[in-house]
Design an enzyme around this catalytic site. Structure first.
Site, PDB file in Angstrom:
ATOM      1  N   HIS A 320      -2.134  12.033   8.304  1.00 47.26           N
ATOM      2  CA  HIS A 320      -2.917  12.755   7.285  1.00 47.26           C
ATOM      3  C   HIS A 320      -1.999  13.389   6.245  1.00 47.26           C
ATOM      4  O   HIS A 320      -0.929  13.919   6.593  1.00 47.26           O
ATOM      5  CB  HIS A 320      -3.771  13.837   7.928  1.00 47.26           C
ATOM      6  CG  HIS A 320      -5.048  13.337   8.516  1.00 47.26           C
ATOM      7  ND1 HIS A 320      -5.975  12.613   7.799  1.00 47.26           N
ATOM      8  CD2 HIS A 320      -5.560  13.456   9.776  1.00 47.26           C
ATOM      9  CE1 HIS A 320      -7.009  12.314   8.565  1.00 47.26           C
ATOM     10  NE2 HIS A 320      -6.777  12.810   9.780  1.00 47.26           N
ATOM     11  N   CYS A 389      -2.868   8.951   2.612  1.00 51.95           N
ATOM     12  CA  CYS A 389      -3.864   8.888   1.537  1.00 51.95           C
ATOM     13  C   CYS A 389      -3.324   9.527   0.264  1.00 51.95           C
ATOM     14  O   CYS A 389      -2.490  10.431   0.313  1.00 51.95           O
ATOM     15  CB  CYS A 389      -5.139   9.595   1.953  1.00 51.95           C
ATOM     16  SG  CYS A 389      -5.963   8.859   3.374  1.00 51.95           S
ATOM     17  N   ARG A 398      -3.678   4.531  -1.172  1.00 54.75           N
ATOM     18  CA  ARG A 398      -2.674   4.760  -0.134  1.00 54.75           C
ATOM     19  C   ARG A 398      -1.296   4.906  -0.779  1.00 54.75           C
ATOM     20  O   ARG A 398      -0.948   4.217  -1.748  1.00 54.75           O
ATOM     21  CB  ARG A 398      -2.632   3.589   0.868  1.00 54.75           C
ATOM     22  CG  ARG A 398      -3.919   3.417   1.646  1.00 54.75           C
ATOM     23  CD  ARG A 398      -4.170   4.580   2.586  1.00 54.75           C
ATOM     24  NE  ARG A 398      -5.387   4.375   3.369  1.00 54.75           N
ATOM     25  CZ  ARG A 398      -6.578   4.813   3.038  1.00 54.75           C
ATOM     26  NH1 ARG A 398      -6.735   5.474   1.899  1.00 54.75           N
ATOM     27  NH2 ARG A 398      -7.609   4.594   3.816  1.00 54.75           N
TER      28      ARG A 398
END
Length: 421
Positions: A320, A389, A398
């Site tokens: 993340h 991300c 990405r």
């Protein structure tokens, strides 16, 4: 100079004739016509000053008054008190007693010539009746006492005495009782007191919007703060668990393990420049791995990648960038040559950052191929790929970072130089 005439008509029409004042009663009549109207402004017969009513002592052909001062008029003018109306004495009135000398009025007292002073009687003021009584009303007040002080204070008191006092306001107790409403009027009043449907709907919408705003605020707080707190706690416990498993090796002989369960931690990644120390777990499941603050290894087909111990291949990881521990939030700050260390049960694997791809589609799986596309590598080797991300707080694209292995050191030889510093 023309001498006075002494004819038949003299003394009748000529005002300069001295004989006109020698007749009996002529002097009193002349003085009567010179009365001061300011001392007695009331209507009626022509007023006569008190000095005209004083007794006179015979002193030859003319009489001189003994006292001409008017104390009653002075008191009335300055203090506003009504003085009794005194009837003038006319020369035609006969004396009540020819043998008694007339009395002299001095400062409101009757002083007979042959006896002590006797107070002069004053008539009682007449009570207002009819229109005067209605005009007076409730504002009529008794006369104020004479003010103390000098002449200036008395003048100010006399000026303010004529002003009317404001009428007292009617309070709620004096208000008239309300008239009781009829049944129809009560129904109309109750209906008017109720809110209209538009007001009720607008009020409900407002309350709903306020509730949604509060819920959104709580959700943002949960996402940006509380998820990081929980993920750091979970990732910290998992890292300690992995290190405890490595420490339980009795013979201190590294045991190579080829497969791991999904969600099982098997390594720890170190990025010294970003101060990142996070466990690596098998798989990229959002619930089992990523949301728990760990970094996931692409280990499921068709996106299965190599392990660090393999002699050739691409070790691809995902993490993340925001929330849930956000281990890869600042990987865009890495520069070529920055170290990336992967610690396992057997050894330390050190990679150097080589290139970055700022943005690509989530469906571009070629970035984790054995020879990653757009990475600059042209032949097989031992590579590492970090994916996350971008832009921040979104998952539209990405961000890719690549590195190449430069050192492999067994755990028995100690930490590499990148971690020793």
């Amino acid at each position: 100079m023309t001498p006075p005439r002494h004819g038949a008509g003299a003394g009748q029409d000529d005002p300069h004739d001295q004989r006109a004042y020698e007749d009996p009663g002529a002097f009193e009549a002349a003085v009567h016509r010179l009365a001061d109207p300011l001392n007695d402004p009331l209507p009626g017969p022509e007023p006569v000053g008190p000095w005209q009513q004083a007794s006179y002592e015979p002193q030859g052909p003319q009489q001189v008054p003994q006292e001409w001062y008017d104390p009653v008029g002075y008191q009335r003018d300055w203090y506003g008190q009504q003085s009794p109306v005194q009837q003038p004495l006319t020369p035609s009135q006969p004396a009540p007693d020819a043998g008694v000398e007339p009395a002299t009025e001095v400062f409101g007292r009757i002083v007979p010539d042959d006896g002590p002073a006797v107070p002069a009687p004053r008539p009682e003021p007449e009570a207002p009746t009819g229109a005067a009584e209605a005009e007076a009303g409730a504002d009529t007040a008794p006369p104020a006492p004479p003010p103390a002080g000098g002449r200036a204070e008395r003048r100010r008191a006399a000026k303010g005495r004529g002003r009317r006092r404001p009428a007292p306001r009617a309070g709620p107790a004096s208000a008239a009782p309300a008239k009781p409403m009829t049944r129809m009027e009560a129904r109309r009043a109750a209906k008017a007191a109720k809110d209209s449907p538009a007001i009720v709907i607008s009020r409900g919408i407002g309350e709903l919007l306020i509730t949604l705003g509060v819920l959104m605020l709580l959700f943002v707080t949960y996402q940006l703060w509380w998820t990081n707190v929980r993920a750091d706690q979970i990732a910290g416990r998992e890292a300690h668990k992995i290190q405890d498993d490595w420490a339980r090796n009795d013979d201190n002989t590294p045991k190579k393990q080829e497969a791991f369960e999904p969600g099982q931690g098997f390594a720890i990644i170190h990025i010294p420049k970003l101060d990142v120390v996070t466990p690596i777990a098998e798989g990229t499941s959002k619930e089992k791995v990523l949301d728990r603050g760990m970094v996931g290894h692409y280990s499921e087909k068709p996106l299965k990648t190599a392990m660090p111990s393999d002699k050739q291949g691409n070790f691809a990881l995902a993490g993340h960038r925001n929330t849930h521990g956000e281990p890869f939030r600042y990987i865009n700050r890495l520069k070529p040559g920055d170290p990336i260390v992967v610690e396992t049960r057997e050894a330390y694997y050190t990679y150097e950052m080589t290139s970055v791809l700022p943005q690509t589609s989530p469906s571009n799986v070629s970035v984790i191929a054995p020879v990653p596309k757009h990475s600059g590598f042209t032949e097989p080797g031992r590579y590492i790929t970090l994916t996350t991300c971008t832009p921040e707080f979104t998952s539209t694209y990405r961000l890719i970072v690549w590195g190449k292995m430069v050192d492999e050191r067994p755990r028995s030889e100690g930490k590499p130089d990148a971690l020793a510093d």
